[in-house]
Write a protein that holds these residues in place. Structure first.
Motif, PDB file in Angstrom:
ATOM      1  N   GLN A 180     -12.522  -6.733  -3.640  1.00 30.99           N
ATOM      2  CA  GLN A 180     -11.738  -6.218  -2.536  1.00 30.99           C
ATOM      3  C   GLN A 180     -10.337  -6.807  -2.598  1.00 30.99           C
ATOM      4  O   GLN A 180     -10.152  -7.940  -3.034  1.00 30.99           O
ATOM      5  CB  GLN A 180     -12.393  -6.550  -1.191  1.00 30.99           C
ATOM      6  CG  GLN A 180     -12.473  -8.034  -0.880  1.00 30.99           C
ATOM      7  CD  GLN A 180     -13.276  -8.308   0.374  1.00 30.99           C
ATOM      8  OE1 GLN A 180     -14.468  -8.045   0.437  1.00 30.99           O
ATOM      9  NE2 GLN A 180     -12.605  -8.844   1.387  1.00 30.99           N
ATOM     10  N   PRO A 181      -9.327  -6.040  -2.161  1.00 28.58           N
ATOM     11  CA  PRO A 181      -7.948  -6.535  -2.222  1.00 28.58           C
ATOM     12  C   PRO A 181      -7.644  -7.498  -1.079  1.00 28.58           C
ATOM     13  O   PRO A 181      -8.165  -7.371   0.022  1.00 28.58           O
ATOM     14  CB  PRO A 181      -7.120  -5.255  -2.112  1.00 28.58           C
ATOM     15  CG  PRO A 181      -7.988  -4.324  -1.330  1.00 28.58           C
ATOM     16  CD  PRO A 181      -9.402  -4.647  -1.706  1.00 28.58           C
ATOM     17  N   VAL A 182      -6.780  -8.457  -1.372  1.00 27.35           N
ATOM     18  CA  VAL A 182      -6.307  -9.420  -0.373  1.00 27.35           C
ATOM     19  C   VAL A 182      -4.806  -9.575  -0.571  1.00 27.35           C
ATOM     20  O   VAL A 182      -4.336  -9.774  -1.701  1.00 27.35           O
ATOM     21  CB  VAL A 182      -7.013 -10.788  -0.517  1.00 27.35           C
ATOM     22  CG1 VAL A 182      -6.377 -11.816   0.401  1.00 27.35           C
ATOM     23  CG2 VAL A 182      -8.493 -10.661  -0.214  1.00 27.35           C
ATOM     24  N   THR A 183      -4.060  -9.488   0.505  1.00 26.31           N
ATOM     25  CA  THR A 183      -2.610  -9.625   0.437  1.00 26.31           C
ATOM     26  C   THR A 183      -2.231 -11.095   0.530  1.00 26.31           C
ATOM     27  O   THR A 183      -2.677 -11.814   1.434  1.00 26.31           O
ATOM     28  CB  THR A 183      -1.939  -8.837   1.576  1.00 26.31           C
ATOM     29  OG1 THR A 183      -2.330  -7.460   1.483  1.00 26.31           O
ATOM     30  CG2 THR A 183      -0.430  -8.932   1.483  1.00 26.31           C
ATOM     31  N   THR A 184      -1.405 -11.553  -0.401  1.00 26.87           N
ATOM     32  CA  THR A 184      -0.915 -12.925  -0.441  1.00 26.87           C
ATOM     33  C   THR A 184       0.608 -12.903  -0.467  1.00 26.87           C
ATOM     34  O   THR A 184       1.223 -11.852  -0.698  1.00 26.87           O
ATOM     35  CB  THR A 184      -1.454 -13.657  -1.682  1.00 26.87           C
ATOM     36  OG1 THR A 184      -0.873 -13.061  -2.860  1.00 26.87           O
ATOM     37  CG2 THR A 184      -2.969 -13.554  -1.767  1.00 26.87           C
ATOM     38  N   PRO A 185       1.258 -14.049  -0.258  1.00 29.59           N
ATOM     39  CA  PRO A 185       2.728 -14.078  -0.322  1.00 29.59           C
ATOM     40  C   PRO A 185       3.292 -13.641  -1.668  1.00 29.59           C
ATOM     41  O   PRO A 185       4.433 -13.186  -1.743  1.00 29.59           O
ATOM     42  CB  PRO A 185       3.056 -15.548  -0.028  1.00 29.59           C
ATOM     43  CG  PRO A 185       1.902 -16.031   0.783  1.00 29.59           C
ATOM     44  CD  PRO A 185       0.710 -15.315   0.244  1.00 29.59           C
ATOM     45  N   THR A 186       2.513 -13.755  -2.727  1.00 26.62           N
ATOM     46  CA  THR A 186       2.989 -13.373  -4.058  1.00 26.62           C
ATOM     47  C   THR A 186       2.538 -11.975  -4.469  1.00 26.62           C
ATOM     48  O   THR A 186       2.802 -11.556  -5.589  1.00 26.62           O
ATOM     49  CB  THR A 186       2.505 -14.387  -5.101  1.00 26.62           C
ATOM     50  OG1 THR A 186       1.066 -14.440  -5.074  1.00 26.62           O
ATOM     51  CG2 THR A 186       3.067 -15.775  -4.808  1.00 26.62           C
ATOM     52  N   GLY A 187       1.850 -11.261  -3.577  1.00 33.12           N
ATOM     53  CA  GLY A 187       1.395  -9.917  -3.904  1.00 33.12           C
ATOM     54  C   GLY A 187      -0.093  -9.746  -3.642  1.00 33.12           C
ATOM     55  O   GLY A 187      -0.755 -10.622  -3.066  1.00 33.12           O
ATOM     56  N   THR A 188      -0.623  -8.626  -4.075  1.00 38.64           N
ATOM     57  CA  THR A 188      -2.038  -8.307  -3.861  1.00 38.64           C
ATOM     58  C   THR A 188      -2.885  -8.870  -4.993  1.00 38.64           C
ATOM     59  O   THR A 188      -2.563  -8.697  -6.171  1.00 38.64           O
ATOM     60  CB  THR A 188      -2.241  -6.789  -3.775  1.00 38.64           C
ATOM     61  OG1 THR A 188      -1.456  -6.265  -2.694  1.00 38.64           O
ATOM     62  CG2 THR A 188      -3.701  -6.445  -3.539  1.00 38.64           C
ATOM     63  N   ILE A 189      -3.950  -9.554  -4.624  1.00 43.68           N
ATOM     64  CA  ILE A 189      -4.943  -9.993  -5.592  1.00 43.68           C
ATOM     65  C   ILE A 189      -6.295  -9.444  -5.162  1.00 43.68           C
ATOM     66  O   ILE A 189      -6.453  -8.957  -4.033  1.00 43.68           O
ATOM     67  CB  ILE A 189      -5.011 -11.534  -5.717  1.00 43.68           C
ATOM     68  CG1 ILE A 189      -5.415 -12.165  -4.382  1.00 43.68           C
ATOM     69  CG2 ILE A 189      -3.696 -12.095  -6.226  1.00 43.68           C
ATOM     70  CD1 ILE A 189      -5.662 -13.662  -4.478  1.00 43.68           C
TER      71      ILE A 189
END
Length: 462
Positions: A207-216
């Motif tokens: 599943q996608p997770v949004t982080t400060p550096t982008g989606t992982i």
């Protein structure tokens, strides 16, 4: 008249013969064997049950570590912690055991099994107990582990690979296993990704997770399984460590809970696995405060990945627009690559090891070029030029920018003799080990490729 009577008699005699001939070969229905009744629920009426979910995979990956028919090797020394003590600058005691086979004690074997260090393709099931050959590269790893415990807290980051065309069976996975055994003997914390392919082949939920550096993309079920392996393998060490920080978690957690119990919480619930994984690494990368028992203490960490070439390209996962997701955009592979490149620090010392896999080789041209370039620089040779007609993977190049490369060659003849003598003493190799025999098998094994040497000696009997 006489001729007509003769023909009539002849016709009757032929009819009687034909009727008796047919009767002799007829079969009465009352003597026919009845078909066995079909069993209810059995496909085809054979009585065989279909395999349960996961049964085939479990059988395929079943690890057998003992053979009661093999001889007990008399005088076999154990691989113990006192063999890893540095006795003079630059060397450890293990150097003296090069070319010998050392046994693994039960506690180490249990930890290695929990970590999934053993492979089903290796020959553990042919011998009385697990044992491993100490080769020159094993002593090299032992020296680097000793450096990580020194005042400088050196962190070695290395990729183990084999020679082109002869790297299959060269012992790369066993080198990782030996590193695991040495780390356990030194009371390090060990994290192992048994197969990078299991992270990239789209066989587990993500599943996608949004982080400060982008989606992982996180893989919660795999993370839970990984935490379970860590908890079982490092249970003794983690039981003596406590949570030292406040973490933002979905559930309330006791302030002074042991790290062993904390990791088990993530192993039991995939929804908690990823936040607990992040909190665990914040704990492990917190610098130890002092050498005294009152200050916060954190152990060195060994992190390894087998089959790393599978994580050096795009994965089989797809994003919301059905584009392939690069393996380094998956959270766990990215975490390992950050450790391998040095972007994530290990302030308490440690080692990061990766090994390629040639039994199930993935096309990773950028990784191959980087390893060839690093090896050439280490040997003061001319680095190869990049093929301009092949697209370069910038993410892979960044991950391998500052790593060491260890090309695993074949065994020396001294090492080959040591392992063949162990085969003979175990009763698996029924020949006298002479210089001529060693030279013959060493040559047939592609200049000492241990997998081929094993195939030419003990496996040739089966």
């Amino acid at each position: 008249m006489a001729s007509s009577i003769c023909l009539r008699c002849l016709r009757r005699s032929l009819q009687s013969i034909e009727s008796s001939h047919r009767a002799a070969f007829s079969t009465s229905a009352s003597f026919s064997a009845a078909a066995p009744p079909k069993k209810q629920g059995a496909p085809g009426g054979t009585g065989a049950r279909p395999p349960a979910a996961g049964e085939r995979k479990a059988l395929r990956k079943r690890i057998v570590l003992s053979n009661t028919n093999a001889l007990q090797v008399e005088g076999l020394e154990d691989f113990t912690g006192d063999k890893l003590v540095r006795h003079e600058p630059g060397t450890v005691t293990l150097d003296k055991f090069r070319g010998q086979v050392l046994g693994l004690d039960d506690e180490t074997v249990d930890a290695l099994r929990a970590l999934e260090s053993f492979k089903s393709t290796q020959a553990w099931s042919l011998f009385r107990r697990p044992a491993t050959l100490i080769r020159a590269e094993t002593a090299q790893l032992a020296n680097q582990l000793a450096n990580a415990e020194g005042d400088g807290k050196e962190v070695s980051r290395m990729v183990i690979y084999g020679s082109p065309g002869s790297s299959r069976g060269s012992g790369k996975s066993v080198m990782l296993l030996q590193a695991h055994a040495m780390a356990f003997l030194k009371d390090w914390l060990v994290v192992h990704f048994p197969e990078a392919q299991d992270l990239t082949n789209a066989h587990t939920a993500y599943q996608p997770v949004t982080t400060p550096t982008g989606t992982i993309y996180i893989q919660t079920h795999y993370t839970a399984k990984l935490l379970a392996n860590i908890a079982r393998a490092n249970q003794k060490l983690l039981s003596g460590l406590q949570l030292s920080q406040q973490h933002r978690l979905p559930i309330p957690v006791q302030a002074n809970i042991s790290l062993s119990r904390f990791v088990e919480l993530g192993a039991q619930d995939p929804d908690l696995a990823w936040p607990i994984w992040q909190a665990l690494w914040l704990e492990l990368t917190t610098p130890s405060q002092s050498e005294s028992k009152d200050g916060l203490q954190r152990p060195p960490v060994l992190v390894t990945m087998d089959g790393v070439d599978q994580a050096m390209r795009s994965s089989a996962y797809l994003d919301s627009e059905t584009n392939p997701i690069h393996a380094h955009d998956l959270a766990l592979p990215r975490h390992f690559m950050n450790l391998l490149s040095g972007q994530t620090k290990l302030p308490n010392g440690g080692m990061v090891l990766a090994a390629t896999c040639d039994s199930n080789r993935a096309a990773a041209s950028t990784m191959d070029h980087c390893l060839a370039r690093i090896s050439a620089i280490q040997n003061n040779a001319q680095p190869p030029h990049w093929d301009p007609f092949v697209a370069k993977d910038a993410k892979v190049e960044a991950a391998l920018k500052d790593v060491q490369a260890l090309k695993l060659p074949g065994l020396s003849k001294t090492e080959a003799r040591g392992v063949m003598e162990y085969y003979a003493r175990s009763g698996m190799f029924r020949h006298t080990v002479t210089e001529g025999m060693v030279s013959e098998k060493w040559t047939l094994a592609g200049s000492g490729i241990i997998g081929e040497l094993e195939r030419a000696t003990i496996r040739a009997r089966f």
